[in-house]
Scaffold this motif. Sequence first.
Motif, PDB file in Angstrom:
ATOM      1  N   ARG A  65      11.573 -39.447 -12.405  1.00 31.32           N
ATOM      2  CA  ARG A  65      10.176 -39.587 -13.220  1.00 31.32           C
ATOM      3  C   ARG A  65       9.198 -40.696 -13.064  1.00 31.32           C
ATOM      4  O   ARG A  65       8.100 -40.805 -13.129  1.00 31.32           O
ATOM      5  CB  ARG A  65      10.351 -39.355 -14.616  1.00 31.32           C
ATOM      6  N   SER A 110       1.401 -33.344 -11.199  1.00 30.05           N
ATOM      7  CA  SER A 110       2.023 -33.245  -9.872  1.00 30.05           C
ATOM      8  C   SER A 110       1.366 -32.216  -9.111  1.00 30.05           C
ATOM      9  O   SER A 110       1.620 -32.100  -7.984  1.00 30.05           O
ATOM     10  CB  SER A 110       3.545 -32.853 -10.142  1.00 30.05           C
ATOM     11  N   TYR A 129       0.274 -37.352  -4.705  1.00 29.06           N
ATOM     12  CA  TYR A 129       0.864 -35.876  -5.146  1.00 29.06           C
ATOM     13  C   TYR A 129       0.639 -34.879  -4.207  1.00 29.06           C
ATOM     14  O   TYR A 129       1.053 -33.620  -4.223  1.00 29.06           O
ATOM     15  CB  TYR A 129       0.089 -35.475  -6.531  1.00 29.06           C
ATOM     16  N   TRP A 146       7.547 -31.270  -6.013  1.00 27.65           N
ATOM     17  CA  TRP A 146       8.285 -31.721  -7.423  1.00 27.65           C
ATOM     18  C   TRP A 146       9.015 -30.585  -7.912  1.00 27.65           C
ATOM     19  O   TRP A 146       8.318 -29.645  -8.287  1.00 27.65           O
ATOM     20  CB  TRP A 146       7.452 -32.432  -8.129  1.00 27.65           C
ATOM     21  N   MET A 190       7.808 -40.381  -9.620  1.00 28.54           N
ATOM     22  CA  MET A 190       6.513 -39.286  -9.675  1.00 28.54           C
ATOM     23  C   MET A 190       5.418 -39.915 -10.387  1.00 28.54           C
ATOM     24  O   MET A 190       4.540 -39.431 -10.299  1.00 28.54           O
ATOM     25  CB  MET A 190       7.106 -38.337 -10.187  1.00 28.54           C
TER      26      MET A 190
END
Lengths: 267, 221
Positions: free
Chosen positions: B58, A168, B88, B93, B61
Amino acid sequence: MTAAWYEYFALIPVQRAFVALCISSAVFPVVGVWILGLNIVPVRFAMMHVALLGIALGMVLGLDTALMGVVCCGIVGIALAPLADKPTGLAGPMGLVMTLAIAAALLVLSIAGVNANGAFELLWGSILAMREQDVWMMAGISAAVVGVAVVFRRDLTLLLYDREIARSSGVPIGLVTTIVMGVIALAIGAAVRQTGALLVDAITILPALAARNMAQSQRGMIAWAVGIGLVGNLGGFILTLVINQPPGPVLVVTVSIITLLTYLKRR
Amino acid sequence: MMNHRESDTDIPAVLATDALCCRYGTTVAVRDATLVVRAGEHIALIGGNGSGKTTFLRAVMGFHREYSGHITIGGRTVASRGNHPWVYRAIAWMPQRQATGAFPLLVHELLDSSLDPAAARQSAIDLAMEPFLTRNLSTLSGGQLQRVFLSRALGSLTGGAQLLVADEPTAALDFAGQQAMARLLTESAQTMLVVTHDRALIERCDRVYEMAGGQMREVPR
Ligand SMILES: Nc1ncnc2c1ncn2[C@@H]1O[C@H](COP(=O)(O)OP(=O)(O)O)[C@@H](O)[C@H]1O
Ligand SMILES: [Mg+2]
């Protein structure tokens, strides 16, 4: 004893061993930290057997066995990297590789009609038997380790903490894992062949285990691992000369004792 | 606050899932979930334990890959790795189970992974986390950890992320902390998808979806 310990330094093999140990015990503990962070302690056993397969292939194909062992390790390490994303991780596949590689090696030797003992002898190197090119290979791989540690410092810190946090944060975790696995495999493959299987632990995993007990950060772990690796291995090497015993066991015992002591620190 | 009107379809979708089904082996954790989050919307996702909320986030993501259906962020499919560098940078997040990794990570190292590290650090200072900047994450309390992850997310929003995706961001906080966090989240994130049980936060959202047994439906309000 006929000679004082420092007089052994006049011997070329002792000089080479000392230089190789200075380089590797300053750098390979970083590999140990990566191994712990990726949770792949069985990589040592796996790469030992992959190296044997490489040696077998080298003997059969008439290629340089040392080089083939290391090259095979690098290829297998890179091939395993994608499995790091599986929930079960890399430790299981490592065990599989270990068994598969030794079976394949024996099969290759048998088909080619080569005596397996010869291959085993080539696998179990000794630091006192290093050739000049072995020291250079060690130095080259050490340079690669340092390069990866510097270039990917931020990425690795996040990756070894948590793969999803790293992802991330935009870390290309597939690429970084592949590069690190390749370098770990090369380092272990080379070290097994050149310093002996036992000594590999003294310069990689043991200092890293000790460092984990001492440090609060990854940067601290690397510093402690390198410090303990250098002190333990160079101290152990001098002890080897003083008591005139084989280096592998003496170094492992020395570094193990230091590692054991670090467990006392934990509350 | 934004109302759900026909004209909303003119506003670009920041996040869209279409017929999303997520599995763990033979267990189906998310069934046929279709959700569109448009720019400027704050969406709350509620539901009982194990109803599939975390799995859904998730998957969004790109962490949970065992799925069928489609997920796009800003029109780009999450399934394609080539889109990941962009994806990203588009999402801030906040995970639910903030990895208590086997390996140490310092608070400031985590903050530095934000899209705007300076803004993340300033947020952490504003949230009274200055004394903890050089601490190991594993030595923090649940509430402190949540404030660190919030600071990182706020930094990323300052740094250009378009969407905040947060999984129970106020769960470990005390009551006053929950109120403050709810305000901070809704004021900082232009667009947000948040899993929560927290009333204060739910009330600040434009739409609420509930998950039950992996199925998602909009809760009329
Ligand atoms: N790693 C996993 N392996 C297998 N099943 C899982 C895993 N993680 C979650 N599940 C299952 O998926 C379902 C949804 O879980 P989750 O998405 O975490 O729910 P929630 O966040 O709504 O509490 C649960 O039945 C849970 O047991
Ligand atoms: Mg959850």
